[in-house]
Design an enzyme around this catalytic site. Sequence first.
Site, PDB file in Angstrom:
ATOM      1  CB  SER A 129      -4.686  10.261  -9.915  1.00 10.83           C
ATOM      2  OG  SER A 129      -4.346  11.042  -8.798  1.00 10.83           O
ATOM      3  CG  HIS A 137       1.741  15.934  -7.829  1.00  6.33           C
ATOM      4  ND1 HIS A 137       1.796  15.013  -6.805  1.00  6.33           N
ATOM      5  CD2 HIS A 137       0.557  16.592  -7.689  1.00  6.33           C
ATOM      6  CE1 HIS A 137       0.682  15.104  -6.083  1.00  6.33           C
ATOM      7  NE2 HIS A 137      -0.075  16.063  -6.592  1.00  6.33           N
ATOM      8  CE  LYS A 151      -2.571   6.403 -10.857  1.00  5.63           C
ATOM      9  NZ  LYS A 151      -3.384   5.190 -10.947  1.00  5.63           N
TER      10      LYS A 151
HETATM   11  P1  NAP Z   1      -6.337   0.275  -5.022  1.00  7.41           P
HETATM   12  O1  NAP Z   1      -7.105  -0.095  -3.785  1.00  7.41           O
HETATM   13  O2  NAP Z   1      -4.845   0.458  -4.869  1.00  7.41           O
HETATM   14  O3  NAP Z   1      -6.643  -0.828  -6.132  1.00  7.41           O
HETATM   15  C1  NAP Z   1      -5.826  -1.071  -7.213  1.00  7.41           C
HETATM   16  C2  NAP Z   1      -6.319  -2.359  -7.848  1.00  7.41           C
HETATM   17  O4  NAP Z   1      -5.501  -2.661  -8.989  1.00  7.41           O
HETATM   18  C3  NAP Z   1      -6.218  -3.594  -6.908  1.00  7.41           C
HETATM   19  O5  NAP Z   1      -7.422  -4.308  -6.989  1.00  7.41           O
HETATM   20  C4  NAP Z   1      -5.092  -4.406  -7.512  1.00  7.41           C
HETATM   21  O6  NAP Z   1      -5.228  -5.799  -7.336  1.00  7.41           O
HETATM   22  C5  NAP Z   1      -5.252  -4.048  -8.976  1.00  7.41           C
HETATM   23  N1  NAP Z   1      -4.039  -4.364  -9.732  1.00  7.41           N
HETATM   24  C6  NAP Z   1      -2.807  -3.841  -9.566  1.00  7.41           C
HETATM   25  N2  NAP Z   1      -1.945  -4.389 -10.450  1.00  7.41           N
HETATM   26  C7  NAP Z   1      -2.672  -5.276 -11.192  1.00  7.41           C
HETATM   27  C8  NAP Z   1      -2.361  -6.150 -12.246  1.00  7.41           C
HETATM   28  N3  NAP Z   1      -1.111  -6.233 -12.752  1.00  7.41           N
HETATM   29  N4  NAP Z   1      -3.352  -6.904 -12.798  1.00  7.41           N
HETATM   30  C9  NAP Z   1      -4.617  -6.841 -12.304  1.00  7.41           C
HETATM   31  N5  NAP Z   1      -4.977  -6.021 -11.287  1.00  7.41           N
HETATM   32  C10 NAP Z   1      -4.007  -5.261 -10.742  1.00  7.41           C
HETATM   33  O7  NAP Z   1      -6.950   1.595  -5.678  1.00  7.41           O
HETATM   34  P2  NAP Z   1      -7.761   2.775  -4.992  1.00  7.41           P
HETATM   35  O8  NAP Z   1      -7.015   3.312  -3.814  1.00  7.41           O
HETATM   36  O9  NAP Z   1      -9.166   2.395  -4.848  1.00  7.41           O
HETATM   37  O10 NAP Z   1      -7.625   3.910  -6.119  1.00  7.41           O
HETATM   38  C11 NAP Z   1      -8.382   3.838  -7.312  1.00  7.41           C
HETATM   39  C12 NAP Z   1      -7.745   4.750  -8.359  1.00  7.41           C
HETATM   40  O11 NAP Z   1      -7.805   6.115  -7.883  1.00  7.41           O
HETATM   41  C13 NAP Z   1      -6.272   4.470  -8.610  1.00  7.41           C
HETATM   42  O12 NAP Z   1      -5.993   4.683  -9.981  1.00  7.41           O
HETATM   43  C14 NAP Z   1      -5.575   5.531  -7.784  1.00  7.41           C
HETATM   44  O13 NAP Z   1      -4.275   5.832  -8.260  1.00  7.41           O
HETATM   45  C15 NAP Z   1      -6.517   6.688  -7.975  1.00  7.41           C
HETATM   46  N6  NAP Z   1      -6.408   7.756  -6.962  1.00  7.41           N
HETATM   47  C16 NAP Z   1      -6.066   7.494  -5.693  1.00  7.41           C
HETATM   48  C17 NAP Z   1      -6.001   8.538  -4.778  1.00  7.41           C
HETATM   49  C18 NAP Z   1      -5.702   8.274  -3.333  1.00  7.41           C
HETATM   50  O14 NAP Z   1      -5.855   9.211  -2.518  1.00  7.41           O
HETATM   51  N7  NAP Z   1      -5.287   7.089  -2.971  1.00  7.41           N
HETATM   52  C19 NAP Z   1      -6.293   9.839  -5.168  1.00  7.41           C
HETATM   53  C20 NAP Z   1      -6.685  10.068  -6.490  1.00  7.41           C
HETATM   54  C21 NAP Z   1      -6.746   9.021  -7.389  1.00  7.41           C
HETATM   55  P3  NAP Z   1      -5.175  -6.498  -5.898  1.00  7.41           P
HETATM   56  O15 NAP Z   1      -6.548  -6.264  -5.308  1.00  7.41           O
HETATM   57  O16 NAP Z   1      -4.892  -7.915  -6.216  1.00  7.41           O
HETATM   58  O17 NAP Z   1      -4.086  -5.810  -5.131  1.00  7.41           O
END
Ligand code: NAP
Length: 254
Positions: A129, A137, A151
């Site tokens: 991220s 932040h 991260k």
């Molecule tokens: P997300 O939908 O929250 O997906 C996270 C995944 O991690 C889910 O599939 C979850 O499993 C899995 N997970 C969590 N704990 C786990 C564990 N202990 N063992 C195995 N799997 C586990 O992510 P996203 O929103 O697509 O984001 C992708 C990345 O981009 C993340 O790193 C996020 O922080 C980053 N990001 C996000 C934003 C934003 O605007 N949201 C901005 C910049 C960067 P389940 O499917 O079972 O829940």
Amino acid sequence: MKHVLVTGATGRTGALVLKKLRERPQDFQTRGFARDAAKAKELFGSAEGFVFGDVTKPETLAGALAGVEALVILTSSTPRMKAPPQPGEKPQFEFAAGGMPEEVDYRGQKAQIDAARAASVAHVVLVGSMGGTIEGHPLNRLGDGNVLVWKRKAEAYLIDSGLDYTIIRPGGLLDKPGGMRELLVGKDDAFLKNPPEGVPAAVPRADVAETVAQALLSPYARNKAFDVISRPEESSPAPTTDFDRLFAGTTPGL
Ligand code: NAP
């Protein structure tokens, strides 16, 4: 054909990556890693091609990585809102037990990197991220999780691991169509510190997924770490298609 394991494959971006790679069987043989078989079935119609485990239980990773050439890390801690806020109150967030950023975004990613090294995986693509260089932040205050700090520590661990890496740090993720925008790459949160005019620090999840797919194939993405955002669709007359060129503008190191 490259054999790829995608973790977080039932997540919002991880599922897009796995679907994209599955659409290119000439380039990729895939396996998804997730913790919930019912969710995998719901998203993909079947749990075929999945291995189930938990990144906070490192012993569940070794089998999943057997024979894999590239690992895509898309696991992440996810904050959830505590009870709905009373009128005039700010919402409060927390993480599930065992799901704190230190546990998932640092130890869980470290476990994946260690398992990848043990399995002689050649390349790790990590989606992190933007924001990790900005002390104070606001995302770090969510649920007292310091999410961007953990991260970033995992990214440093990957770079120091000696494995080939590609670290992709998107701006705010949008659920909008991919392939419609010009992508911009940068470093050190410059897009947040000195935002380009008219370009919000945001990018569709679908464009991040395409960036991951392209990074698995392009030599220009090897041993690089970069921030990525997108021009709004209306100011993108030439959406990005030449990813070698995009990656050639990125640099090694954190
Ligand atoms: P997300 O939908 O929250 O997906 C996270 C995944 O991690 C889910 O599939 C979850 O499993 C899995 N997970 C969590 N704990 C786990 C564990 N202990 N063992 C195995 N799997 C586990 O992510 P996203 O929103 O697509 O984001 C992708 C990345 O981009 C993340 O790193 C996020 O922080 C980053 N990001 C996000 C934003 C934003 O605007 N949201 C901005 C910049 C960067 P389940 O499917 O079972 O829940």
